[in-house]
Design a protein around this motif. Structure first.
Motif, PDB file in Angstrom:
ATOM      1  N   TYR A  40      -1.630  -2.437  22.011  1.00  0.00           N
ATOM      2  CA  TYR A  40      -2.256  -3.584  22.670  1.00  0.00           C
ATOM      3  C   TYR A  40      -2.886  -4.459  21.604  1.00  0.00           C
ATOM      4  N   GLU A  41      -2.494  -5.722  21.589  1.00  0.00           N
ATOM      5  CA  GLU A  41      -2.910  -6.628  20.514  1.00  0.00           C
ATOM      6  C   GLU A  41      -3.535  -7.879  21.118  1.00  0.00           C
ATOM      7  N   ALA A  42      -4.743  -8.205  20.641  1.00  0.00           N
ATOM      8  CA  ALA A  42      -5.449  -9.374  21.163  1.00  0.00           C
ATOM      9  C   ALA A  42      -4.747 -10.681  20.805  1.00  0.00           C
ATOM     10  N   GLY A  48      -1.629  -8.818  12.568  1.00  0.00           N
ATOM     11  CA  GLY A  48      -3.052  -8.581  12.278  1.00  0.00           C
ATOM     12  C   GLY A  48      -3.607  -9.578  11.272  1.00  0.00           C
ATOM     13  N   THR A  49      -4.142  -9.067  10.184  1.00  0.00           N
ATOM     14  CA  THR A  49      -4.708  -9.888   9.101  1.00  0.00           C
ATOM     15  C   THR A  49      -3.830 -11.096   8.790  1.00  0.00           C
ATOM     16  N   TRP A  50      -2.528 -10.873   8.747  1.00  0.00           N
ATOM     17  CA  TRP A  50      -1.607 -11.915   8.278  1.00  0.00           C
ATOM     18  C   TRP A  50      -1.213 -12.859   9.401  1.00  0.00           C
ATOM     19  N   CYS A  60      -1.883 -12.003  -0.643  1.00  0.00           N
ATOM     20  CA  CYS A  60      -2.395 -10.680  -0.993  1.00  0.00           C
ATOM     21  C   CYS A  60      -2.846 -10.674  -2.450  1.00  0.00           C
ATOM     22  N   ASP A  61      -3.719  -9.718  -2.774  1.00  0.00           N
ATOM     23  CA  ASP A  61      -4.165  -9.630  -4.158  1.00  0.00           C
ATOM     24  C   ASP A  61      -3.753  -8.300  -4.788  1.00  0.00           C
ATOM     25  N   VAL A  62      -2.866  -7.607  -4.117  1.00  0.00           N
ATOM     26  CA  VAL A  62      -2.160  -6.478  -4.730  1.00  0.00           C
ATOM     27  C   VAL A  62      -0.715  -6.949  -4.800  1.00  0.00           C
ATOM     28  N   GLU A  66       4.136  -3.630  -4.437  1.00  0.00           N
ATOM     29  CA  GLU A  66       3.299  -2.487  -4.047  1.00  0.00           C
ATOM     30  C   GLU A  66       2.787  -2.673  -2.616  1.00  0.00           C
ATOM     31  N   TYR A  67       2.301  -3.893  -2.314  1.00  0.00           N
ATOM     32  CA  TYR A  67       1.695  -4.154  -1.003  1.00  0.00           C
ATOM     33  C   TYR A  67       2.800  -4.380   0.035  1.00  0.00           C
ATOM     34  N   SER A  68       3.441  -3.310   0.427  1.00  0.00           N
ATOM     35  CA  SER A  68       4.529  -3.356   1.403  1.00  0.00           C
ATOM     36  C   SER A  68       4.747  -1.921   1.881  1.00  0.00           C
ATOM     37  N   GLN A 443      -4.694   0.156  -2.007  1.00  0.00           N
ATOM     38  CA  GLN A 443      -3.580  -0.642  -1.483  1.00  0.00           C
ATOM     39  C   GLN A 443      -3.476  -0.182  -0.034  1.00  0.00           C
ATOM     40  N   MET A 444      -3.846  -1.074   0.890  1.00  0.00           N
ATOM     41  CA  MET A 444      -4.119  -0.562   2.239  1.00  0.00           C
ATOM     42  C   MET A 444      -2.887  -0.092   2.992  1.00  0.00           C
ATOM     43  N   ILE A 445      -1.729  -0.597   2.646  1.00  0.00           N
ATOM     44  CA  ILE A 445      -0.556  -0.138   3.409  1.00  0.00           C
ATOM     45  C   ILE A 445      -0.263   1.326   3.064  1.00  0.00           C
TER      46      ILE A 445
END
Ligand SMILES: Cc1cc2nc3c(=O)[nH]c(=O)nc-3n(C[C@H](O)[C@H](O)[C@H](O)COP(=O)(O)OP(=O)(O)OC[C@H]3O[C@@H](n4cnc5c(N)ncnc54)[C@H](O)[C@@H]3O)c2cc1C
Length: 547
Positions: A40-42, A48-50, A60-62, A66-68, A443-445
């Motif tokens: 469920y997404e508002a 999300g962020t993107w 992104c700053d990574v 890598e950020y994938s 790296q959050m992913i």
């Protein structure tokens, strides 16, 4: 569109809150276990962020290689990142591609905000209610609601009476904003401010930046993706991803430091910092020496190097001093990456105003006024004031249990979790990259995938053992919280008034929320907990009462 007329509860195995990178991967991973899942997404789109942060300069700053996502070998080979650091539109395109490629959309319900989640102990189910009037009953609930997803607009007097337009970086209009010929004020100089300020300065007639706290920023050195770099990276992708798992930030490709900054002389140290400054990126800089985040004297050398860079770039000495951070060690607040941030203050149409010494008093019809009475005429105001980080999204949902536990109360003095994954007294509710996990320091992913894999394995374990309830013991939770605090106290992080600490939200408890012992250490610990039969958790079979 959501089906507002839904009156019969929908039954699921897993209800997921959020359709960002975490929610989408959770759908994919949990579906493979044969579970009925739905997110469920508002927002009106995934990402999300993107999806939300469309401000000028958002990226992104990574590095994007890598950020994938790493979960699918073909996906990471096929996708071509045009630049070293993906822009927001590029990352959003990627997320949408993933949603289509893995047929995730059929299990995402957009435009639907989860308002409450109540654990019905007798039925052993979460009862979730949405703003569209739906009720969902699910055995498990996965909170993938994001750490930086609750934008914070400061409570300035007079904002409603402002005659111009105002924006928040995290709620940016989809059609974009044209600042040409406008007098613009940007409030906030964290990561988003640092990214947008150079671009708005190029458009606006005049830009005034209102700074409360100077932040360290390093050059990103963004470039179009060099073909050879991409080829070499992709040739070793699995090994590179595996190597990243063995690092504190879940980011590979950097030689592990071996010496303290104080073991070498100033000339050698400055040469090392200069080479990192030229290379671009934050991890590389913080990896220059072993002790930059734990030894103040070492950190001082790295902080001073950047302050001197700022003094060299910014021509007006007073502005340079204001921009040079002095109230926190470098790296203890989120380290920004920029393209021409400090250079922007040399433009004739840009001014910096220190609102630490003379705070903003109120927004007026035509701009804003400081406590001293100094007034600024503005046509547009941009709030780059960040988020109610880490706990904001969960605290906006009424999370409770039929036994009377209320999450907001449980977290009154600061968030309590075991491993950042679960909360004592709230069975079968998992959090992705919650407080107490290293998520936001990585790296959050990578963290998202690790958390979701752990959650999926736990649910699978329960199913295979004819169990259907898991919750951490209060003792495991309190020991983990103590451990998180002890680790933080052995570093320099608590020296900064950062959003890691809740310091950007008036009234929020000052508790250091992320686990800073390193992604590698954390992952090993989570794996060991699972291997030992989910140590610190109570697993049970619950006799459910038919509804
Ligand atoms: C500008 C910016 C740049 C960033 N750059 C980087 C980077 O370079 N590297 C990095 O590692 N990380 C970065 N991050 C962190 C980024 O948030 C994560 O990398 C990642 O996108 C988080 O994904 P998520 O799915 O966990 O959360 P989010 O992307 O925040 O998604 C959560 C979703 O949940 C939804 N939601 C929340 N509450 C509810 C509710 N009650 N009901 C329904 N839906 C709800 C929200 O609308 C949101 O869409 C950045 C963050 C920002 C803001």
């Amino acid at each position: 569109m959501p089906d507002a007329s839904h009156t019969v509860p929908r039954h699921l195995d897993v209800a997921i809150v959020g359709g960002g990178l975490a929610g989408l991967y959770a759908i994919h991973r949990l579906r493979r276990l044969g579970l009925r899942v739905r997110a469920y997404e508002a927002g009106s789109g995934v990402g999300g962020t993107w999806f939300w942060n469309r401000y000028p300069g958002a990226r992104c700053d990574v590095e994007s290689l890598e950020y994938s996502y790493s979960f699918d070998a073909e996906l990471q080979q096929d996708w071509k990142w045009p630049e070293r650091y993906g822009t927001q539109p590029e990352i959003l395109k990627y997320v949408n591609h993933v949603a289509d490629r893995f047929d995730l959309r059929r299990d995402v319900q957009l435009d639907t905000r989860v308002k409450s989640a109540l654990f019905d102990s007798k039925a052993n189910e979460w009862v979730i209610k949405t703003d569209t009037g739906e009720e969902i009953r699910a055995r498990y609930c996965v909170m993938a609601a994001g750490n930086l997803s609750t934008p914070r607009v400061p409570d300035f007097r007079g904002l409603q009476g402002f005659n111009g337009k105002w924006y928040h970086s995290g709620l940016w209009p989809h059609e974009g904003v044209d600042f040409s010929d406008l007098r613009v004020g940007v409030i906030g100089t964290g990561s988003s401010g640092v990214q947008m300020i150079p671009i708005i300065a190029e458009q606006a007639k005049h830009l005034t930046v209102f700074q409360r706290t100077a932040n360290f920023s390093l050059p990103a050195r963004n470039v179009p993706m060099p073909a050879e770099k991409e080829r070499a990276h992709k040739a070793q992708y699995p090994a590179r991803r595996a190597a990243a798992m063995e690092t504190p930030f879940a980011i590979g490709g950097y030689p592990k430091p071996t010496r303290s900054a104080l073991e070498v002389d100033k000339a050698e140290r400055d040469a090392a910092y200069e080479s990192k400054w030229q290379e671009g990126g934050s991890i590389s800089y913080l990896y220059a020496y072993t002790d930059l985040l734990v030894n103040k004297a070492s950190n001082d050398t790295a902080s001073e190097f950047v302050r001197n860079k700022i003094r060299a770039i910014v021509k007006d000495p007073r502005t340079a001093e204001l921009l040079a951070p002095k109230n926190h060690p470098i790296g203890t607040k989120r380290l920004c990456l920029d393209t021409n941030y400090y250079e922007t203050y040399n433009r004739p149409n840009v001014a910096l105003v220190d609102v630490r010494s003379d705070p903003i008093d109120r927004i007026t019809e035509t701009g804003l006024e400081l406590e001293s009475g100094t007034a600024f005429e503005l046509d547009a105001i941009v709030f780059a004031t960040g988020f109610d980080a880490m706990t904001g999204a969960l605290n906006e949902i009424d999370v409770a249990t039929s036994g009377g536990a209320v999450l907001r109360q449980h977290w009154e003095g600061g968030p309590l979790t075991y491993l950042g994954l679960m909360v004592a007294g709230f069975p079968n509710m998992f959090i992705v990259t919650g407080p107490g996990s290293p998520g936001v320091k990585t790296q959050m992913i990578a963290s998202i995938e690790q958390h979701v894999d752990w959650i999926a394995d736990a649910i699978d374990h329960l199913g295979r053992h004819q169990l259907d309830r898991i919750e951490p013991t209060p003792q495991a939770e309190s020991e983990w919280v103590s451990h998180v605090n002890q680790v933080a106290d052995s570093t320099l992080y608590p020296l900064a008034n950062s959003w890691y600490m809740g310091a950007n939200i008036p009234g929020k408890p000052r508790v250091f929320m992320p686990y800073v012992g390193g992604f590698d250490r954390y992952k090993r610990h989570c794996d060991a907990v699972a291997a030992q039969g989910y140590q610190g958790f109570t697993l049970s079979r619950h006799e459910t009462v038919a509804a």
